[in-house]
Design an enzyme around this catalytic site. Structure first.
Site, PDB file in Angstrom:
ATOM      1  N   HIS B 138     115.692  71.383  46.420  1.00  0.00           N
ATOM      2  CA  HIS B 138     114.469  72.140  46.098  1.00  0.00           C
ATOM      3  C   HIS B 138     114.676  72.952  44.816  1.00  0.00           C
ATOM      4  O   HIS B 138     113.822  72.951  43.924  1.00  0.00           O
ATOM      5  CB  HIS B 138     114.141  73.066  47.289  1.00  0.00           C
ATOM      6  CG  HIS B 138     112.971  73.979  47.082  1.00  0.00           C
ATOM      7  ND1 HIS B 138     111.800  73.888  47.807  1.00  0.00           N
ATOM      8  CD2 HIS B 138     112.786  75.031  46.246  1.00  0.00           C
ATOM      9  CE1 HIS B 138     110.954  74.819  47.423  1.00  0.00           C
ATOM     10  NE2 HIS B 138     111.525  75.540  46.472  1.00  0.00           N
ATOM     11  N   GLU B 139     115.836  73.623  44.725  1.00  0.00           N
ATOM     12  CA  GLU B 139     116.073  74.494  43.555  1.00  0.00           C
ATOM     13  C   GLU B 139     116.307  73.666  42.291  1.00  0.00           C
ATOM     14  O   GLU B 139     115.825  74.031  41.211  1.00  0.00           O
ATOM     15  CB  GLU B 139     117.261  75.420  43.819  1.00  0.00           C
ATOM     16  CG  GLU B 139     117.092  76.371  45.000  1.00  0.00           C
ATOM     17  CD  GLU B 139     115.802  77.166  44.991  1.00  0.00           C
ATOM     18  OE1 GLU B 139     115.225  77.379  43.911  1.00  0.00           O
ATOM     19  OE2 GLU B 139     115.331  77.540  46.075  1.00  0.00           O
ATOM     20  N   HIS B 142     113.234  72.678  40.567  1.00  0.00           N
ATOM     21  CA  HIS B 142     112.641  73.699  39.680  1.00  0.00           C
ATOM     22  C   HIS B 142     113.124  73.523  38.232  1.00  0.00           C
ATOM     23  O   HIS B 142     112.389  73.794  37.292  1.00  0.00           O
ATOM     24  CB  HIS B 142     113.022  75.111  40.148  1.00  0.00           C
ATOM     25  CG  HIS B 142     112.159  75.636  41.265  1.00  0.00           C
ATOM     26  ND1 HIS B 142     110.799  75.821  41.155  1.00  0.00           N
ATOM     27  CD2 HIS B 142     112.485  76.045  42.524  1.00  0.00           C
ATOM     28  CE1 HIS B 142     110.315  76.313  42.290  1.00  0.00           C
ATOM     29  NE2 HIS B 142     111.318  76.458  43.144  1.00  0.00           N
TER      30      HIS B 142
END
Lengths: 173, 166
Positions: B138-139, B142
């Site tokens: 998820h990170e 980004h």
């Protein structure tokens, strides 16, 4: 001040219903909130949060022509609902079994007594005409903990229904 | 109080691709302390990426150790991370500090290998799975201008698009 209404439309399914209904709402100055459309059987069903400046009667008049042209019944309720009021489910329960009367009632009553607040539920009948299978998915909040729900499901599954509980652990990043 | 604020979608900076870190200096280490503070003060927050505060550099922090009964490697600072291996698929629920008031189901690789530098420019390789692997994926998304909204699968069905995660 604009008010929220719950608009329910039901009718025989055909392509283009959502496009025509939402265009009529947009042209009439309505805002949409959360919506849920499902094709149940051969039917089109939708529930929509609609924000509208006028009263329910004005909204009714605005929708009548498009609903009639699409062969839809509709219903409008003024609601006390608002956006940004989500409940975060912490458990998912998948249920299936040979279709017979009472599966939903049996499972949901057992879960209710064990403290489940249902947030989403959908169910379907698959299989064949002579051997139908009932399949149900439930998201909910385990108000009395997950162990209580597991105990409730253990009893239900003794009766030939398959049920699987999966905790929903939200990852916030 | 932190000098940084979490950007929320539709801020266009969340859709940009971040550049690698070149200088591993005190300024970088202070920045990491600052965003870690934001991550830890956010309810349920287990990860943060530099673009979420508008710094378009490939910096991620993940710490899932407060969750019980899961495999984890404690506090991880991953700079210039590269996922070098993916294995399996799993569906899970995600939310994001940059997308308030919404959570959704996302398919992620079940197990990953990651190569990265820490804040002192030391190279590491990590193998992890499950919740920690999900947080890292998820990170790192980004850093490539991707939000979990870009990977949502249906709330109603377990079906998912076959997708190359690279």
């Amino acid at each position: 001040m604009a008010k929220w209404y719950m608009l329910t439309l039901v009718g025989k399914d055909r392509p283009g219903i959502v496009a025509h209904v939402t265009a009529a709402l947009f042209d009439g100055g309505c805002d949409l909130g959360e919506t849920s459309m499902l094709r149940l059987g051969d039917c089109f069903t939708i529930m929509m949060m609609v924000k509208h400046n006028g009263g329910a009667k004005a909204l009714q008049q605005q929708l009548a022509p498009v609903a009639e042209s699409l062969g839809l019944h509709f219903h409008i309720d003024k609601i006390d609902g608002h956006l940004h009021r989500h409940l975060q489910p912490d458990v998912h329960i998948a249920v299936y079994g040979a279709d017979r009367p009472g599966i939903v009632a049996k499972v949901t009553n057992a879960l209710d007594e064990a403290g489940l607040n249902i947030v989403n539920l959908d169910s379907d009948v698959g299989g064949t005409e002579d051997k139908p299978i009932y399949i149900m998915h439930i998201d909910g909040v385990a108000c009395e903990g997950i162990a209580a729900l597991e105990s409730a499901l253990a009893i239900v599954t003794q009766e030939g229904i398959q049920a699987k509980l999966t905790p929903i652990d939200v990852m916030i990043g | 109080m932190s000098v940084f604020e979490i950007l929320t979608y539709p801020d266009p900076r969340l859709k940009q691709i971040s550049v690698p870190v070149v200088h591993f200096d005190d300024e970088l280490r202070q920045f990491i302390i600052d965003i870690e503070q934001i991550m830890r003060s956010s309810p349920g927050g287990v990860g943060i990426a530099a673009p979420q505060v508008g710094r378009l550099q490939r910096i991620v922090i993940v710490d899932v150790s407060r969750k019980s009964k899961i495999e984890h490697h404690g506090r991880l600072v991953l700079i210039n991370p590269e996922i070098t291996a993916y294995e399996g698929y799993t569906k899970g629920r995600e939310g994001c500090m940059s997308v308030p008031d919404y959570t959704g189901n996302v398919m992620r690789a079940e197990r990953i290998s990651v190569e990265y530098c820490d804040e002192h420019s030391t190279q590491h390789t990590l193998q992890t799975s499950g919740y920690e692997a999900r947080a890292i994926q998820h990170e790192i998304d980004h850093l490539d201008g991707l939000l979990f909204l870009d990977r949502l699968v249906s709330r109603r069905n377990d079906l998912f698009r076959r997708k190359n995660y690279h």
